[in-house]
Write an enzyme that holds these catalytic residues in place. Structure first.
Site, PDB file in Angstrom:
ATOM      1  N   ASP A   1       6.699  90.442  34.554  1.00  0.00           N
ATOM      2  CA  ASP A   1       6.135  90.148  36.075  1.00  0.00           C
ATOM      3  C   ASP A   1       6.386  91.309  36.819  1.00  0.00           C
ATOM      4  O   ASP A   1       7.007  92.345  36.348  1.00  0.00           O
ATOM      5  CB  ASP A   1       6.748  88.981  36.663  1.00  0.00           C
ATOM      6  CG  ASP A   1       8.436  88.941  36.588  1.00  0.00           C
ATOM      7  OD1 ASP A   1       8.724  89.484  37.713  1.00  0.00           O
ATOM      8  OD2 ASP A   1       9.112  88.501  35.990  1.00  0.00           O
TER       9      ASP A   1
ATOM     10  N   MET B   1      18.808  89.983  35.462  1.00  0.00           N
ATOM     11  CA  MET B   1      19.972  89.123  35.991  1.00  0.00           C
ATOM     12  C   MET B   1      20.889  89.485  34.978  1.00  0.00           C
ATOM     13  O   MET B   1      21.902  88.688  35.288  1.00  0.00           O
ATOM     14  CB  MET B   1      19.377  87.841  36.284  1.00  0.00           C
ATOM     15  CG  MET B   1      18.562  87.475  37.009  1.00  0.00           C
ATOM     16  SD  MET B   1      17.908  85.718  37.287  1.00  0.00           S
ATOM     17  CE  MET B   1      19.738  85.265  37.922  1.00  0.00           C
ATOM     18  N   GLU B   2      21.082  90.269  34.019  1.00  0.00           N
ATOM     19  CA  GLU B   2      22.321  90.277  33.107  1.00  0.00           C
ATOM     20  C   GLU B   2      22.681  91.861  32.510  1.00  0.00           C
ATOM     21  O   GLU B   2      23.715  91.990  32.254  1.00  0.00           O
ATOM     22  CB  GLU B   2      21.860  89.444  31.770  1.00  0.00           C
ATOM     23  CG  GLU B   2      21.699  88.186  31.906  1.00  0.00           C
ATOM     24  CD  GLU B   2      20.062  87.784  32.099  1.00  0.00           C
ATOM     25  OE1 GLU B   2      20.134  86.808  32.703  1.00  0.00           O
ATOM     26  OE2 GLU B   2      19.185  88.565  32.009  1.00  0.00           O
TER      27      GLU B   2
ATOM     28  N   GLU C   1      13.838  83.766  24.344  1.00  0.00           N
ATOM     29  CA  GLU C   1      14.268  85.412  23.561  1.00  0.00           C
ATOM     30  C   GLU C   1      15.244  85.215  22.554  1.00  0.00           C
ATOM     31  O   GLU C   1      14.806  85.776  21.275  1.00  0.00           O
ATOM     32  CB  GLU C   1      14.782  86.120  24.825  1.00  0.00           C
ATOM     33  CG  GLU C   1      14.111  86.174  25.860  1.00  0.00           C
ATOM     34  CD  GLU C   1      14.986  86.701  27.150  1.00  0.00           C
ATOM     35  OE1 GLU C   1      14.376  87.181  28.142  1.00  0.00           O
ATOM     36  OE2 GLU C   1      16.145  86.473  27.028  1.00  0.00           O
TER      37      GLU C   1
ATOM     38  N   GLY D   1      11.459  91.831  35.596  1.00  0.00           N
ATOM     39  CA  GLY D   1      10.275  92.171  36.517  1.00  0.00           C
ATOM     40  C   GLY D   1      10.312  93.600  36.766  1.00  0.00           C
ATOM     41  O   GLY D   1      11.030  94.492  36.860  1.00  0.00           O
TER      42      GLY D   1
END
Length: 220
Positions: free
Chosen positions: A190, A166-167, A11, A72
Site C-alpha cells: 500500500d 511495524m517490526e 506471511e 507501506g
C-alpha cells in the site's frame, strides 16, 4: 540453520509452505522447523518482533536470519509488490529529543540499525534470479499502522525512508545487540495513505507468495 521471521499469519504460512517447515515446535510464538530452516510468526508490532527474534536466537542460535513481510510505500516510485531490501531501519516513533537525541535515535546512541550486507547481497541476487522487482532503501518502523499521507511524507523527509511498517527496526536492533547477521526485506502492499488498509488486504496474499518464493531461493 537459517531462521525466517514474519509478523502476519499469511506471511508466515507462505514461508512455511515454500520452505517445507511443517514440524511445530514448543515456543511462545508459532514456530515451525524444516530441513535447515526455522519459520517464526512473530505477531504484529515492535515488542512482539523483538521477543520472537530474541527467543529464536537464544534457543536455536541460527547462522543467519531474514525478516520478511509487507510494508507501506513512502516513496511514490515504489509500486505494489515491489521488494524493498532494507539497508537499514529506524524506529520512527522513538523520541528522546528532550535529551539531545535525534528523532528515532535510541538510548544506545544508534538511530539506524543495519541489515547484514552479505545477506542483503544474497537477497538481491535471489530476487534478480526470480525476476522480482526490487531496490535497496531505508525502512521506518513504528507501533502504528500509518494511513495519513501527511505523516507518510513527513517520515520520508525526516528519515529518508522509502517504506513504513511495524517490526523491522526492532528485529534488527535485537540482531545488532546479539551480533547476529539478519536482513530485512519488505514487499509493498500500500501507499501508507488514504485507502492503505484496503490496499494492504488486497495485496497481502500475493506479496506473501512472492516472499515465500524468495525465501526458498535463499536456501534451496
Amino acid at each position: 540453520m537459517t531462521a525466517f521471521f514474519a509478523a502476519e499469519p499469511e506471511e508466515a504460512a507462505a514461508l512455511r509452505e515454500a520452505l517445507g517447515a511443517e514440524e511445530a515446535l514448543q515456543a511462545p510464538v508459532p514456530l515451525h522447523r524444516g530441513r535447515g530452516v526455522l519459520v517464526a510468526e512473530t505477531g504484529v508490532g515492535k515488542v512482539a518482533a523483538a521477543m520472537a527474534v530474541a527467543h529464536v536466537l537464544t534457543r536455536f542460535a541460527p547462522e543467519a536470519s531474514f525478516f520478511l513481510g509487507v510494508a507501506g510505500a513512502l516513496d511514490p516510485s515504489l509500486k505494489a509488490l515491489d521488494l524493498l531490501l532494507a539497508e537499514q531501519a529506524v524506529q520512527w516513533d522513538v523520541d528522546l529529543t528532550p535529551f539531545g537525541r535525534l528523532p528515532g535515535e535510541t538510548a544506545l546512541g544508534v538511530r539506524f540499525f543495519p541489515s547484514d550486507p552479505a545477506l542483503l547481497a544474497r537477497v538481491e541476487e535471489a530476487a534478480g534470479r526470480l525476476g522480482l522487482p526490487h531496490r535497496l532503501g531505508v525502512v521506518a518502523t513504528g507501533d502504528r499502522f500509518l494511513a495519513d499521507p501527511k505523516e507518510a511524507q513527513g517520515l520520508r523527509e525526516r528519515f529518508g525512508a522509502q517504506a513504513v511498517e511495524m517490526e523491522g527496526a526492532a528485529a534488527l536492533m535485537v540482531a545488532f545487540r546479539f551480533r547476529h547477521p539478519m536482513a530485512l526485506v519488505r514487499a509493498v502492499t500500500d501507499g501508507a495513505g488514504e485507502g492503505a488498509a484496503l490496499d494492504f488486504q488486497a495485496f497481502l496474499r500475493e506479496a506473501s507468495r512472492r516472499l515465500g518464493l524468495l525465501a526458498r531461493a535463499l536456501v534451496y
